[in-house]
Design an enzyme around this catalytic site. Structure first.
Site, PDB file in Angstrom:
ATOM      1  N   HIS A  90       0.845  -1.197   0.000  1.00  9.41           N
ATOM      2  CA  HIS A  90       0.000   0.000   0.000  1.00  9.41           C
ATOM      3  C   HIS A  90       0.886   1.255   0.000  1.00  9.41           C
ATOM      4  O   HIS A  90       0.676   2.184  -0.807  1.00  9.41           O
ATOM      5  CB  HIS A  90      -0.900  -0.035   1.236  1.00  9.41           C
ATOM      6  CG  HIS A  90      -1.643   1.240   1.510  1.00  9.41           C
ATOM      7  ND1 HIS A  90      -3.001   1.370   1.307  1.00  9.41           N
ATOM      8  CD2 HIS A  90      -1.220   2.438   2.002  1.00  9.41           C
ATOM      9  CE1 HIS A  90      -3.373   2.591   1.646  1.00  9.41           C
ATOM     10  NE2 HIS A  90      -2.308   3.257   2.083  1.00  9.41           N
ATOM     11  N   GLU A  91       1.875   1.309   0.882  1.00  7.40           N
ATOM     12  CA  GLU A  91       2.734   2.489   0.981  1.00  7.40           C
ATOM     13  C   GLU A  91       3.603   2.655  -0.263  1.00  7.40           C
ATOM     14  O   GLU A  91       3.822   3.781  -0.736  1.00  7.40           O
ATOM     15  CB  GLU A  91       3.605   2.410   2.236  1.00  7.40           C
ATOM     16  CG  GLU A  91       2.839   2.428   3.543  1.00  7.40           C
ATOM     17  CD  GLU A  91       1.951   3.659   3.691  1.00  7.40           C
ATOM     18  OE1 GLU A  91       2.291   4.724   3.137  1.00  7.40           O
ATOM     19  OE2 GLU A  91       0.910   3.544   4.358  1.00  7.40           O
TER      20      GLU A  91
ATOM     21  N   HIS B  84       1.854   4.423  -3.049  1.00  4.59           N
ATOM     22  CA  HIS B  84       1.842   5.886  -2.928  1.00  4.59           C
ATOM     23  C   HIS B  84       3.078   6.484  -3.597  1.00  4.59           C
ATOM     24  O   HIS B  84       3.005   7.522  -4.261  1.00  4.59           O
ATOM     25  CB  HIS B  84       1.824   6.304  -1.455  1.00  4.59           C
ATOM     26  CG  HIS B  84       0.497   6.168  -0.789  1.00  4.59           C
ATOM     27  ND1 HIS B  84      -0.681   6.593  -1.353  1.00  4.59           N
ATOM     28  CD2 HIS B  84       0.156   5.659   0.434  1.00  4.59           C
ATOM     29  CE1 HIS B  84      -1.688   6.356  -0.522  1.00  4.59           C
ATOM     30  NE2 HIS B  84      -1.209   5.791   0.567  1.00  4.59           N
TER      31      HIS B  84
ATOM     32  N   GLU C  28      -6.160   6.903  -0.864  1.00  2.00           N
ATOM     33  CA  GLU C  28      -6.066   5.759   0.038  1.00  2.00           C
ATOM     34  C   GLU C  28      -6.787   4.541  -0.541  1.00  2.00           C
ATOM     35  O   GLU C  28      -6.290   3.417  -0.461  1.00  2.00           O
ATOM     36  CB  GLU C  28      -6.636   6.117   1.413  1.00  2.00           C
ATOM     37  CG  GLU C  28      -5.821   7.135   2.195  1.00  2.00           C
ATOM     38  CD  GLU C  28      -4.387   6.690   2.440  1.00  2.00           C
ATOM     39  OE1 GLU C  28      -4.135   5.466   2.526  1.00  2.00           O
ATOM     40  OE2 GLU C  28      -3.512   7.564   2.544  1.00  2.00           O
TER      41      GLU C  28
END
Length: 308
Positions: free
Chosen positions: A146-147, A150, A223
């Site tokens: 997930h990070e 980004h 997100e």
């Protein structure tokens, strides 16, 4: 977006472009308005305001990784210091075909993670000791994916730069309030004119409110995008859903003073440092837990369907 194997999202790209354009226009409008307000009384102030505006934006862009790491009291760790964490990020970066970011650890019981940096080459992915002690390997892998998304989508950079207008407006609002307490100065030599501090206060509050809403809208969408991209990369959306539930559930056990201390980083966290019903509030930087879990459940169902 950087060319990686993370799932692309045209909606995110469009939103980032629109938010950057609108906030850029807002930022320029704020600086120009202040220059005009101060022009009659102090022409030299115009130049100082313009330079201050450029300086805030440049500092936000150049030092975003250092500022975030200092705010979380985090430190960069080597593969020798955190071999398992580095190994996991190495595998995910190889799967995503992207440059490996620096790796950091914050010695905090608050279970969370964040990514920051002005470019993929200058990015850092940081986790807290609290999240390392609470998640399984599969769950942590989902959070890291997930990070990393980004970083690949470059939305961390957009969020960092876009916050400049709000930061400057907030500084000016406080300054105007201080000036108002001591009488302020008039916008011209006519006693009927509006006080300079009142003009600055109104303009700054408008800019702050608009930038606040735009950033929250972008933050929530990015997100969901990161959840989706991370789930498709690892092919384990259930693990990411489990990590979300664990982390949000653990927030209730974290002292409120610690949550407040970390709240400035909420827009960058994997899950906001808040607990209870406030997760549904208008000011939340993240979509609701229900929205995120529903999306991951749909992806799990999709991946579980047999191909024709």
């Amino acid at each position: 977006m950087a060319r990686t194997r993370f799932l692309p999202d045209r909606g995110l790209t469009a939103r980032m472009t629109l938010v950057m354009f609108l906030l850029g226009a807002l930022f320029v409008g704020l600086v120009v308005t202040l220059m005009l307000v101060f022009a009659q009384n102090s022409p030299g102030t115009m130049v100082l305001i313009g330079l201050a505006g450029i300086g805030v934006a440049f500092y936000q862009w150049w030092s975003s990784d250092k500022v975030a790491m200092r705010a979380m009291r985090a430190r960069e760790v080597t593969p020798e210091e955190a071999p398992e964490l580095h190994g996991m990020i190495d595998r995910l970066c190889a799967m995503a075909d992207m440059p490996k970011p620096r790796v950091g650890i914050a010695d905090l019981d608050l279970p969370n993670a964040f990514a920051t940096g002005r470019s993929p080459d200058r990015a850092v992915v940081c986790v807290t000791t609290g999240i390392l002690g609470r998640l399984t390997a599969e769950e942590l892998e989902g959070v890291l994916a997930h990070e990393l998304s980004h970083v690949a989508h470059r939305d961390v950079l957009v969020m960092t730069v876009a916050s400049s207008a709000g930061i400057l407006a907030g500084m000016l609002t406080r300054g105007a309030q201080y000036g108002g307490m001591f009488g302020g100065r008039r916008s011209n030599n006519n006693n009927n004119g509006l006080p300079v501090w009142l003009v600055v206060l109104v303009v700054s509050l408008v800019v702050y409110a608009v930038s606040f809403l735009l950033l929250k809208l972008l933050s929530r969408y990015r997100e969901l995008c990161a959840d989706r991209a991370g789930a498709y990369l690892t092919m384990k959306p259930a693990a990411l859903a489990s990590a979300l539930q664990k982390i949000t559930g653990e927030m209730a056990a974290i002292p409120q003073k610690d949550l407040r201390a970390a709240s400035a980083m909420n827009a960058f966290f994997f899950a906001p440092a808040i607990s209870g019903a406030s997760l549904r509030s208008l000011s939340s930087t993240h979509p609701s837990l229900e929205q995120r879990l529903e999306q991951l459940a749909r992806i799990q169902a999709e991946l579980g369907r047999p191909t024709q």
